[in-house]
Structures are given as C-alpha cells and as structure tokens.
Design a protein around this motif. Structure first.
Motif, PDB file in Angstrom:
ATOM      1  N   MET A  97      45.871  49.472  25.699  1.00 16.66           N
ATOM      2  CA  MET A  97      46.190  50.805  26.260  1.00 16.66           C
ATOM      3  C   MET A  97      46.651  51.693  25.186  1.00 16.66           C
ATOM      4  SD  MET A  97      49.036  52.032  29.067  1.00 16.66           S
ATOM      5  CE  MET A  97      49.698  53.459  28.589  1.00 16.66           C
ATOM      6  N   HIS A  98      46.071  52.726  24.821  1.00 17.43           N
ATOM      7  CA  HIS A  98      46.579  53.822  24.014  1.00 17.43           C
ATOM      8  C   HIS A  98      47.393  54.940  24.429  1.00 17.43           C
ATOM      9  CE1 HIS A  98      46.410  55.402  19.937  1.00 17.43           C
ATOM     10  NE2 HIS A  98      46.201  56.667  20.368  1.00 17.43           N
ATOM     11  N   SER A  99      48.549  55.101  23.880  1.00 20.91           N
ATOM     12  CA  SER A  99      49.305  56.061  24.669  1.00 20.91           C
ATOM     13  C   SER A  99      50.246  56.756  23.452  1.00 20.91           C
ATOM     14  CB  SER A  99      50.526  55.532  25.308  1.00 20.91           C
ATOM     15  OG  SER A  99      51.339  54.756  24.479  1.00 20.91           O
ATOM     16  N   ASP A 100      50.847  57.986  23.872  1.00 19.71           N
ATOM     17  CA  ASP A 100      51.743  58.683  22.650  1.00 19.71           C
ATOM     18  C   ASP A 100      52.772  57.952  22.585  1.00 19.71           C
ATOM     19  OD1 ASP A 100      53.269  59.084  24.774  1.00 19.71           O
ATOM     20  OD2 ASP A 100      52.907  61.101  24.986  1.00 19.71           O
ATOM     21  N   ARG A 101      53.751  58.327  21.787  1.00 18.38           N
ATOM     22  CA  ARG A 101      54.951  57.366  21.336  1.00 18.38           C
ATOM     23  C   ARG A 101      56.162  57.818  22.310  1.00 18.38           C
ATOM     24  NH1 ARG A 101      54.365  55.158  16.428  1.00 18.38           N
ATOM     25  NH2 ARG A 101      56.417  54.884  16.040  1.00 18.38           N
ATOM     26  N   GLY A 102      55.927  58.018  23.621  1.00 20.68           N
ATOM     27  CA  GLY A 102      56.787  58.298  24.558  1.00 20.68           C
ATOM     28  C   GLY A 102      57.697  57.087  24.627  1.00 20.68           C
ATOM     29  N   CYS A 103      58.980  57.229  24.858  1.00 22.09           N
ATOM     30  CA  CYS A 103      60.139  56.160  25.312  1.00 22.09           C
ATOM     31  C   CYS A 103      59.654  55.287  26.538  1.00 22.09           C
ATOM     32  CB  CYS A 103      61.422  56.612  25.393  1.00 22.09           C
ATOM     33  SG  CYS A 103      61.822  57.667  26.775  1.00 22.09           S
ATOM     34  N   GLN A 104      58.944  55.655  27.369  1.00 16.90           N
ATOM     35  CA  GLN A 104      58.670  54.761  28.377  1.00 16.90           C
ATOM     36  C   GLN A 104      57.380  53.851  28.089  1.00 16.90           C
ATOM     37  OE1 GLN A 104      57.703  58.102  28.015  1.00 16.90           O
ATOM     38  NE2 GLN A 104      56.046  58.807  29.357  1.00 16.90           N
ATOM     39  N   TYR A 105      56.584  54.431  27.076  1.00 17.67           N
ATOM     40  CA  TYR A 105      55.452  53.506  26.539  1.00 17.67           C
ATOM     41  C   TYR A 105      56.007  52.317  25.726  1.00 17.67           C
ATOM     42  CZ  TYR A 105      52.853  56.966  29.080  1.00 17.67           C
ATOM     43  OH  TYR A 105      52.320  57.611  30.075  1.00 17.67           O
ATOM     44  N   ALA A 106      57.096  53.001  25.031  1.00 20.75           N
ATOM     45  CA  ALA A 106      57.609  52.010  23.747  1.00 20.75           C
ATOM     46  C   ALA A 106      58.835  50.806  24.569  1.00 20.75           C
ATOM     47  CB  ALA A 106      58.080  52.779  22.693  1.00 20.75           C
ATOM     48  N   SER A 107      59.111  51.250  25.768  1.00 16.28           N
ATOM     49  CA  SER A 107      60.180  50.122  26.219  1.00 16.28           C
ATOM     50  C   SER A 107      59.697  48.936  26.278  1.00 16.28           C
ATOM     51  CB  SER A 107      60.542  50.751  27.613  1.00 16.28           C
ATOM     52  OG  SER A 107      59.427  50.356  28.538  1.00 16.28           O
ATOM     53  N   GLU A 108      60.655  47.956  26.217  1.00 14.85           N
ATOM     54  CA  GLU A 108      60.307  46.595  26.456  1.00 14.85           C
ATOM     55  C   GLU A 108      59.649  46.169  27.422  1.00 14.85           C
ATOM     56  OE1 GLU A 108      62.731  42.319  25.770  1.00 14.85           O
ATOM     57  OE2 GLU A 108      63.819  44.206  25.111  1.00 14.85           O
ATOM     58  N   SER A 109      60.264  46.868  28.802  1.00 17.17           N
ATOM     59  CA  SER A 109      59.698  46.433  29.968  1.00 17.17           C
ATOM     60  C   SER A 109      58.250  46.762  30.106  1.00 17.17           C
ATOM     61  CB  SER A 109      60.425  46.893  31.034  1.00 17.17           C
ATOM     62  OG  SER A 109      60.509  48.426  30.982  1.00 17.17           O
ATOM     63  N   PHE A 110      57.815  48.052  29.593  1.00 18.36           N
ATOM     64  CA  PHE A 110      56.513  48.183  29.580  1.00 18.36           C
ATOM     65  C   PHE A 110      55.638  47.518  28.779  1.00 18.36           C
ATOM     66  CE2 PHE A 110      52.761  51.018  28.597  1.00 18.36           C
ATOM     67  CZ  PHE A 110      52.230  51.260  29.909  1.00 18.36           C
ATOM     68  N   ARG A 111      56.118  46.745  27.581  1.00 21.42           N
ATOM     69  CA  ARG A 111      55.318  46.079  26.808  1.00 21.42           C
ATOM     70  C   ARG A 111      55.113  44.863  27.222  1.00 21.42           C
ATOM     71  NH1 ARG A 111      58.379  45.708  21.756  1.00 21.42           N
ATOM     72  NH2 ARG A 111      60.201  46.738  22.858  1.00 21.42           N
ATOM     73  N   ASP A 112      56.274  44.434  28.065  1.00 27.70           N
ATOM     74  CA  ASP A 112      56.021  43.063  28.833  1.00 27.70           C
ATOM     75  C   ASP A 112      55.089  43.178  29.998  1.00 27.70           C
ATOM     76  OD1 ASP A 112      58.166  42.097  27.073  1.00 27.70           O
ATOM     77  OD2 ASP A 112      59.614  42.137  28.782  1.00 27.70           O
ATOM     78  N   LEU A 113      55.198  44.469  30.642  1.00 26.07           N
ATOM     79  CA  LEU A 113      54.031  44.470  31.616  1.00 26.07           C
ATOM     80  C   LEU A 113      52.492  44.524  31.176  1.00 26.07           C
ATOM     81  CD1 LEU A 113      53.380  45.092  34.620  1.00 26.07           C
ATOM     82  CD2 LEU A 113      53.631  47.426  34.038  1.00 26.07           C
ATOM     83  N   LEU A 114      52.264  45.122  30.005  1.00 25.36           N
ATOM     84  CA  LEU A 114      50.949  44.973  29.140  1.00 25.36           C
ATOM     85  C   LEU A 114      50.978  43.697  28.948  1.00 25.36           C
ATOM     86  CD1 LEU A 114      50.961  47.905  26.813  1.00 25.36           C
ATOM     87  CD2 LEU A 114      49.620  47.706  28.789  1.00 25.36           C
ATOM     88  N   ALA A 115      51.781  42.699  28.274  1.00 23.60           N
ATOM     89  CA  ALA A 115      51.338  41.544  28.063  1.00 23.60           C
ATOM     90  C   ALA A 115      51.104  40.616  29.294  1.00 23.60           C
ATOM     91  CB  ALA A 115      52.667  40.816  27.323  1.00 23.60           C
ATOM     92  N   GLN A 116      51.627  40.769  30.381  1.00 16.82           N
ATOM     93  CA  GLN A 116      51.408  40.162  31.636  1.00 16.82           C
ATOM     94  C   GLN A 116      50.055  40.287  32.093  1.00 16.82           C
ATOM     95  OE1 GLN A 116      54.485  41.219  34.540  1.00 16.82           O
ATOM     96  NE2 GLN A 116      56.021  40.368  33.332  1.00 16.82           N
ATOM     97  N   GLN A 117      49.676  41.779  31.948  1.00 14.81           N
ATOM     98  CA  GLN A 117      48.319  41.984  32.290  1.00 14.81           C
ATOM     99  C   GLN A 117      47.225  41.590  31.318  1.00 14.81           C
ATOM    100  OE1 GLN A 117      47.618  43.056  35.544  1.00 14.81           O
ATOM    101  NE2 GLN A 117      49.974  42.759  35.678  1.00 14.81           N
ATOM    102  N   GLY A 118      47.624  41.023  30.101  1.00 16.10           N
ATOM    103  CA  GLY A 118      46.458  40.650  29.192  1.00 16.10           C
ATOM    104  C   GLY A 118      46.164  41.889  28.403  1.00 16.10           C
ATOM    105  N   ALA A 119      46.896  42.857  28.358  1.00 18.84           N
ATOM    106  CA  ALA A 119      46.500  44.279  27.697  1.00 18.84           C
ATOM    107  C   ALA A 119      47.196  44.448  26.495  1.00 18.84           C
ATOM    108  CB  ALA A 119      46.750  45.348  28.650  1.00 18.84           C
ATOM    109  N   LEU A 120      46.455  45.050  25.545  1.00 19.12           N
ATOM    110  CA  LEU A 120      47.062  45.472  24.258  1.00 19.12           C
ATOM    111  C   LEU A 120      47.489  46.825  23.906  1.00 19.12           C
ATOM    112  CD1 LEU A 120      44.359  43.683  21.793  1.00 19.12           C
ATOM    113  CD2 LEU A 120      46.586  42.635  22.626  1.00 19.12           C
ATOM    114  N   GLY A 121      48.518  46.996  23.615  1.00 19.89           N
ATOM    115  CA  GLY A 121      49.080  48.564  23.696  1.00 19.89           C
ATOM    116  C   GLY A 121      48.914  49.017  22.153  1.00 19.89           C
TER     117      GLY A 121
END
Length: 67
Positions: A1-25
C-alpha cells in the motif's frame, strides 16, 4: 500500500495491520509531493467515470463494474 507520510500511515498499529494482512507499505519520499500523483489521478478518473452517480445495491455489483 502506497501512502503519503501521514502519521496515521506511519503509526506502529497501522504497520502491524498491514503485516497481518500480508501487505507491504511504502511511502512518498520526504518533500516529494508528486510521488503519488499518478495513482491519485487514476483513482480520480475511476471514481468519476465508473462510480460517482451509480447506485450499487451489492458490493459484488460495484466490484464487477470496476473490474
């Protein structure tokens, strides 16, 4: 998933969610506001030409229209 550098996308919880779904940020480079322009242009065209003004009763109907 490509995003801007917004804090919601950089947060650890969001990165964990991506990892759980097998997605790369991936994120735009710092100070590069044009990095995401082509993707944003594509999604704008998709919405305007295929989605806005349509009424979809089921998610599958929207999926068929888009794909």
């Amino acid at each position: 998933m490509h995003s801007d550098r917004g804090c919601q996308y950089a947060s650890e919880s969001f990165r964990d969610l991506l990892a759980q779904q097998g997605a790369l940020g991936s994120m735009s480079a710092k100070g590069n506001c044009y990095d995401n322009a082509s993707a944003e242009s594509f999604y704008h065209s998709l919405k305007v030409e295929a989605i806005y003004g349509e009424r979809f009763l089921m998610r599958n109907a929207m999926r068929r229209a888009v794909f």
